[in-house]
Design a protein around this motif. Structure first.
Motif, mmCIF file in Angstrom:
data_model
loop_
_atom_site.group_PDB
_atom_site.id
_atom_site.type_symbol
_atom_site.label_atom_id
_atom_site.label_comp_id
_atom_site.label_asym_id
_atom_site.label_seq_id
_atom_site.Cartn_x
_atom_site.Cartn_y
_atom_site.Cartn_z
ATOM 1 N N GLY A 1 43.368 37.031 33.294
ATOM 2 C CA GLY A 1 44.289 37.925 33.979
ATOM 3 C C GLY A 1 45.745 37.497 33.894
ATOM 4 N N SER B 1 40.106 46.441 44.418
ATOM 5 C CA SER B 1 41.089 46.506 43.339
ATOM 6 C C SER B 1 41.626 45.111 43.044
ATOM 7 N N TYR B 2 41.835 44.844 41.761
ATOM 8 C CA TYR B 2 42.550 43.630 41.393
ATOM 9 C C TYR B 2 44.048 43.887 41.575
ATOM 10 N N ARG B 3 44.806 42.838 41.756
ATOM 11 C CA ARG B 3 46.243 42.993 41.945
ATOM 12 C C ARG B 3 46.870 43.654 40.707
ATOM 13 N N TRP C 1 46.245 46.733 39.696
ATOM 14 C CA TRP C 1 45.348 47.683 39.016
ATOM 15 C C TRP C 1 45.205 48.969 39.819
ATOM 16 N N GLU D 1 42.032 44.021 48.074
ATOM 17 C CA GLU D 1 42.380 43.249 46.877
ATOM 18 C C GLU D 1 41.470 42.041 46.710
ATOM 19 N N TRP E 1 33.549 44.661 37.472
ATOM 20 C CA TRP E 1 33.344 43.267 37.090
ATOM 21 C C TRP E 1 32.843 43.217 35.663
ATOM 22 N N ASN F 1 40.294 38.868 43.544
ATOM 23 C CA ASN F 1 40.750 38.254 42.296
ATOM 24 C C ASN F 1 39.622 37.869 41.359
ATOM 25 N N SER F 2 38.385 38.253 41.689
ATOM 26 C CA SER F 2 37.278 38.001 40.750
ATOM 27 C C SER F 2 36.149 38.993 41.000
#
Length: 327
Positions: A190, A43-45, A47, A68, A89, A70-71
């Motif tokens: 983001g 998961s992205y922060r 989301w 978590e 992605w 970030n890409s």
């Protein structure tokens, strides 16, 4: 985290449309015993791990372990390493997945906005157009949308890679370099963009909104796809996530309230970012058009000789969840 959310204000017909094509829902998942299944989800922060509890959709009949990232390229690498089972992605990590023949499969498409991606410059930068970056140092996040739209912006401005100094950096490294003056510009994406704008350290030089397709992909660990219970759990998870996106899209003030403390931004700054989105998130089955769109992205990297010209994208796509996604 659990935030109460009233659905009475929503138009249920519109909600069903916005939830997308994922029709397998909590009821069908509960019909099967999925208690022994664990989904390791990237998961992205702000989301998945935040939106699902905030919409009261985290009552999974299986276990979910969130990690978590970030890409998207890091998520793909984690799936390849069997460290996680699910993640999302853009088309760019997909291209590099295919080129490296990584052990990753795309099982669905996630349509989304392209408004939160841009080249930013320090607030006091004299640059007013991308062409003004000739001779400057530009950071980017390798093998992500930032890498792609930076190459496209160079082409559009009539600049070659020898006209600038390109510096691949991770997300935290990029923030530090831009704020310290080590970079003249940074291609990023983001919530980091409104964060930089809000603290007065940077401004947007050029948005990537019209460069990116807004096609993202949901990938899975191919080692687990032969397991019907795993596929049933994934279909249920995607259904919940699609509903969470639809619910939040109907109440962006609530969305901003949930996300703001997580990304450490004022609620109004997050709300402005959400209201600027040019399309909603929607999960659906992947199509041939998605593959062709990704091929256009691949051609840019082929021209730069970063990936082989005989790239086969199709082998990355799996129809393992098609029956669940179509209903």
């Amino acid at each position: 985290m659990s935030v109460q959310f009233s659905r009475r204000r929503l138009n249920l017909g519109a909600l069903a449309l916005l939830a997308g094509s994922v029709t397998s829902g909590p009821r069908s998942a509960h019909a099967a015993d999925l208690s022994s299944v664990t989904l390791r989800v990237a998961s992205y922060r702000g989301w998945d791990s935040s939106l699902l509890p905030a919409t009261n959709l985290a009552d999974f009949p299986y276990k979910v372990e969130f990690s978590e990232f970030n890409s998207g390229n890091l998520i793909a690498q984690a799936i390849h390493a069997n460290a996680v089972d699910l993640g999302a992605w853009s088309e760019v990590p997909l291209v590099f997945i295919a080129a490296s023949r990584a052990n990753v499969k795309v099982v669905a498409t996630l349509e989304g906005p392209s408004t939160d991606q841009a080249v930013v410059v320090p607030a006091n930068s004299p640059a007013r157009s991308f062409a003004d970056l000739r001779g400057k140092k530009i950071g980017y996040i390798r093998s992500t949308t930032a890498h792609y739209f930076l190459l496209k912006m160079l082409q559009q401005a009539g600049l070659g890679q020898t006209d600038v100094t390109l510096v691949p950096l991770g997300m935290s490294q990029g923030v530090t370099a831009l704020k310290s003056g080590s970079l003249d510009a940074w291609a990023t994406y983001g919530y980091i963009i409104p964060l930089l704008e809000n603290d007065g350290s940077a401004r947007i030089l050029q948005s990537a909104q019209d460069i990116l397709s807004g096609h993202y992909f949901l990938g899975a660990n191919p080692a687990r796809l032969p397991d019907p219970a795993f596929c049933a759990a994934v279909a249920d998870y995607f259904s919940r996530l699609g509903k969470a996106y639809a619910l939040m899209a109907h109440d962006k003030k609530h969305w901003a309230k949930v996300v703001a403390p997580i990304v450490q931004l004022p609620q109004q700054a997050v709300l402005r970012d959400l209201e600027a989105q040019n399309r909603s998130y929607r999960i659906r089955p992947w199509t041939e058009n998605d593959i062709q769109s990704a091929r256009i992205v691949a051609d840019t990297f082929i021209e730069q000789r970063l990936i082989p010209a005989d790239l086969d994208l199709r082998h990355v796509f799996s129809d393992a969840l098609f029956s669940s996604l179509h209903g």
